[in-house]
Design a protein around this motif. Sequence first.
Motif, PDB file in Angstrom:
ATOM      1  N   ARG A 241       1.004  -1.207   0.129  1.00  0.00           N
ATOM      2  CA  ARG A 241      -0.256   0.119   0.004  1.00  0.00           C
ATOM      3  C   ARG A 241       0.715   1.449   0.131  1.00  0.00           C
ATOM      4  N   ALA A 242       1.923   1.135   0.794  1.00  0.00           N
ATOM      5  CA  ALA A 242       2.920   2.375   0.739  1.00  0.00           C
ATOM      6  C   ALA A 242       3.478   2.523  -0.561  1.00  0.00           C
ATOM      7  N   THR A 243       3.829   1.703  -1.120  1.00  0.00           N
ATOM      8  CA  THR A 243       4.375   1.626  -2.730  1.00  0.00           C
ATOM      9  C   THR A 243       3.400   2.358  -3.664  1.00  0.00           C
ATOM     10  N   ALA A 244       2.202   1.723  -3.418  1.00  0.00           N
ATOM     11  CA  ALA A 244       0.789   2.223  -4.275  1.00  0.00           C
ATOM     12  C   ALA A 244       0.645   3.907  -3.893  1.00  0.00           C
ATOM     13  N   VAL A 245       0.882   4.240  -2.677  1.00  0.00           N
ATOM     14  CA  VAL A 245       0.611   5.587  -2.439  1.00  0.00           C
ATOM     15  C   VAL A 245       1.642   6.502  -3.027  1.00  0.00           C
ATOM     16  N   THR A 246       2.917   6.119  -2.804  1.00  0.00           N
ATOM     17  CA  THR A 246       3.985   6.785  -3.095  1.00  0.00           C
ATOM     18  C   THR A 246       4.434   6.997  -4.655  1.00  0.00           C
ATOM     19  N   LEU A 247       3.917   5.960  -5.327  1.00  0.00           N
ATOM     20  CA  LEU A 247       4.076   6.091  -6.991  1.00  0.00           C
ATOM     21  C   LEU A 247       2.941   6.650  -7.383  1.00  0.00           C
ATOM     22  N   HIS A 248       1.726   6.544  -6.976  1.00  0.00           N
ATOM     23  CA  HIS A 248       0.562   7.249  -7.461  1.00  0.00           C
ATOM     24  C   HIS A 248       0.728   8.574  -7.085  1.00  0.00           C
ATOM     25  N   GLY A 249       0.632   8.818  -5.641  1.00  0.00           N
ATOM     26  CA  GLY A 249       0.445  10.171  -5.213  1.00  0.00           C
ATOM     27  C   GLY A 249       1.655  11.110  -5.567  1.00  0.00           C
ATOM     28  N   GLY A 250       2.975  10.544  -5.926  1.00  0.00           N
ATOM     29  CA  GLY A 250       4.382  11.123  -6.168  1.00  0.00           C
ATOM     30  C   GLY A 250       4.306  11.520  -7.447  1.00  0.00           C
ATOM     31  N   GLY A 251       3.475  10.958  -8.529  1.00  0.00           N
ATOM     32  CA  GLY A 251       3.352  11.175  -9.860  1.00  0.00           C
ATOM     33  C   GLY A 251       4.420  10.488 -10.630  1.00  0.00           C
ATOM     34  N   PHE A 252       4.893   9.339 -10.035  1.00  0.00           N
ATOM     35  CA  PHE A 252       5.805   8.461 -10.512  1.00  0.00           C
ATOM     36  C   PHE A 252       5.240   7.489 -11.533  1.00  0.00           C
ATOM     37  N   ALA A 253       4.136   7.173 -11.201  1.00  0.00           N
ATOM     38  CA  ALA A 253       3.287   6.101 -12.075  1.00  0.00           C
ATOM     39  C   ALA A 253       1.867   6.222 -11.668  1.00  0.00           C
ATOM     40  N   ARG A 254       1.001   5.708 -12.556  1.00  0.00           N
ATOM     41  CA  ARG A 254      -0.346   5.514 -12.366  1.00  0.00           C
ATOM     42  C   ARG A 254      -0.637   3.999 -11.898  1.00  0.00           C
ATOM     43  N   VAL A 255      -1.170   3.740 -10.747  1.00  0.00           N
ATOM     44  CA  VAL A 255      -1.134   2.480 -10.304  1.00  0.00           C
ATOM     45  C   VAL A 255      -2.571   1.803 -10.581  1.00  0.00           C
ATOM     46  N   VAL A 256      -2.529   0.727 -11.344  1.00  0.00           N
ATOM     47  CA  VAL A 256      -3.594   0.290 -11.819  1.00  0.00           C
ATOM     48  C   VAL A 256      -3.622  -1.308 -11.424  1.00  0.00           C
ATOM     49  N   THR A 257      -4.806  -1.976 -11.925  1.00  0.00           N
ATOM     50  CA  THR A 257      -4.955  -3.375 -11.719  1.00  0.00           C
ATOM     51  C   THR A 257      -4.520  -4.112 -12.796  1.00  0.00           C
ATOM     52  N   ALA A 258      -4.128  -5.269 -12.805  1.00  0.00           N
ATOM     53  CA  ALA A 258      -3.726  -5.992 -13.953  1.00  0.00           C
ATOM     54  C   ALA A 258      -5.119  -6.360 -14.746  1.00  0.00           C
ATOM     55  N   GLU A 259      -6.200  -6.504 -14.199  1.00  0.00           N
ATOM     56  CA  GLU A 259      -7.446  -6.620 -15.075  1.00  0.00           C
ATOM     57  C   GLU A 259      -7.938  -5.369 -15.956  1.00  0.00           C
ATOM     58  N   GLU A 260      -7.547  -4.178 -15.412  1.00  0.00           N
ATOM     59  CA  GLU A 260      -7.617  -2.886 -16.155  1.00  0.00           C
ATOM     60  C   GLU A 260      -6.661  -2.989 -17.346  1.00  0.00           C
ATOM     61  N   LEU A 261      -5.689  -3.292 -16.813  1.00  0.00           N
ATOM     62  CA  LEU A 261      -4.579  -3.213 -18.093  1.00  0.00           C
ATOM     63  C   LEU A 261      -4.946  -4.238 -19.426  1.00  0.00           C
ATOM     64  N   VAL A 262      -5.198  -5.523 -18.832  1.00  0.00           N
ATOM     65  CA  VAL A 262      -5.474  -6.486 -19.809  1.00  0.00           C
ATOM     66  C   VAL A 262      -6.901  -6.136 -20.595  1.00  0.00           C
ATOM     67  N   SER A 263      -7.686  -5.263 -19.942  1.00  0.00           N
ATOM     68  CA  SER A 263      -9.113  -5.031 -20.729  1.00  0.00           C
ATOM     69  C   SER A 263      -8.783  -3.958 -21.764  1.00  0.00           C
ATOM     70  N   ALA A 264      -7.684  -3.065 -21.292  1.00  0.00           N
ATOM     71  CA  ALA A 264      -7.472  -1.960 -22.271  1.00  0.00           C
ATOM     72  C   ALA A 264      -6.509  -2.353 -23.350  1.00  0.00           C
ATOM     73  N   VAL A 265      -5.797  -3.448 -22.980  1.00  0.00           N
ATOM     74  CA  VAL A 265      -4.757  -3.947 -24.141  1.00  0.00           C
ATOM     75  C   VAL A 265      -5.538  -4.871 -25.248  1.00  0.00           C
ATOM     76  N   ARG A 266      -6.476  -5.689 -24.708  1.00  0.00           N
ATOM     77  CA  ARG A 266      -7.204  -6.356 -25.608  1.00  0.00           C
ATOM     78  C   ARG A 266      -8.305  -5.613 -26.441  1.00  0.00           C
ATOM     79  N   SER A 267      -8.667  -4.554 -25.746  1.00  0.00           N
ATOM     80  CA  SER A 267      -9.915  -3.772 -26.507  1.00  0.00           C
ATOM     81  C   SER A 267      -9.422  -2.778 -27.558  1.00  0.00           C
ATOM     82  N   VAL A 268      -7.975  -2.427 -27.834  1.00  0.00           N
ATOM     83  CA  VAL A 268      -7.418  -1.662 -28.743  1.00  0.00           C
ATOM     84  C   VAL A 268      -7.462  -2.018 -30.030  1.00  0.00           C
TER      85      VAL A 268
END
Length: 196
Positions: A169-196
Amino acid sequence: MEITENAALVVVDVQQGFDDLASWGPRNNPAADENIAALLAAWQDTGRPVVFVRHDSVKPDSPLRPGQPGNDLKEYVEQRRGLGKGPELFITKTVNSAFYGTPDLDAWLKAEGITQIAVAGIQTNMCAETTARMGGNLGYDVLFAYDATYTFDQTGPFGWSLTADELSRATAVTLHGGGFARVVTAEELVSAVRSV
């Protein structure tokens, strides 16, 4: 979520040595391997680039050191190497960030015209987080697949201890809140990749 046609999946340190719980202690997210496998399948099925990263530990007691069975990639990951329709890279490293491995990840991404990466692997708060942070610092659009990572309970200074879930959770908050990355789920990624 927008996924570029050449977004690279960076699979960090999914190695057999992390199954040695006697060395690492209690872990979290038992679904991580299944989620990593789903990401690999989606990326390779759609011809997107995949980067496989292996940690070659220099610590003499590490199960991840070269020459030990624990250094090998987990079987489901190793079996995926070479199966994709898109570009593929294999990196070895001795430190936390895949950007400090061999060959040079940043140079390869730039040569391939890749501006977006998705990070998955082990450990959430160590090599996966460090790779995501550096990717963000280098200007990449970083997607961090939170549930396609896992880590272990850890003790730090002053007798402080955090569970694997707390560290994640600390990693997710740091990455997302600090602007390093967008924290997402695998399901969101798979859906996005397969829908393009």
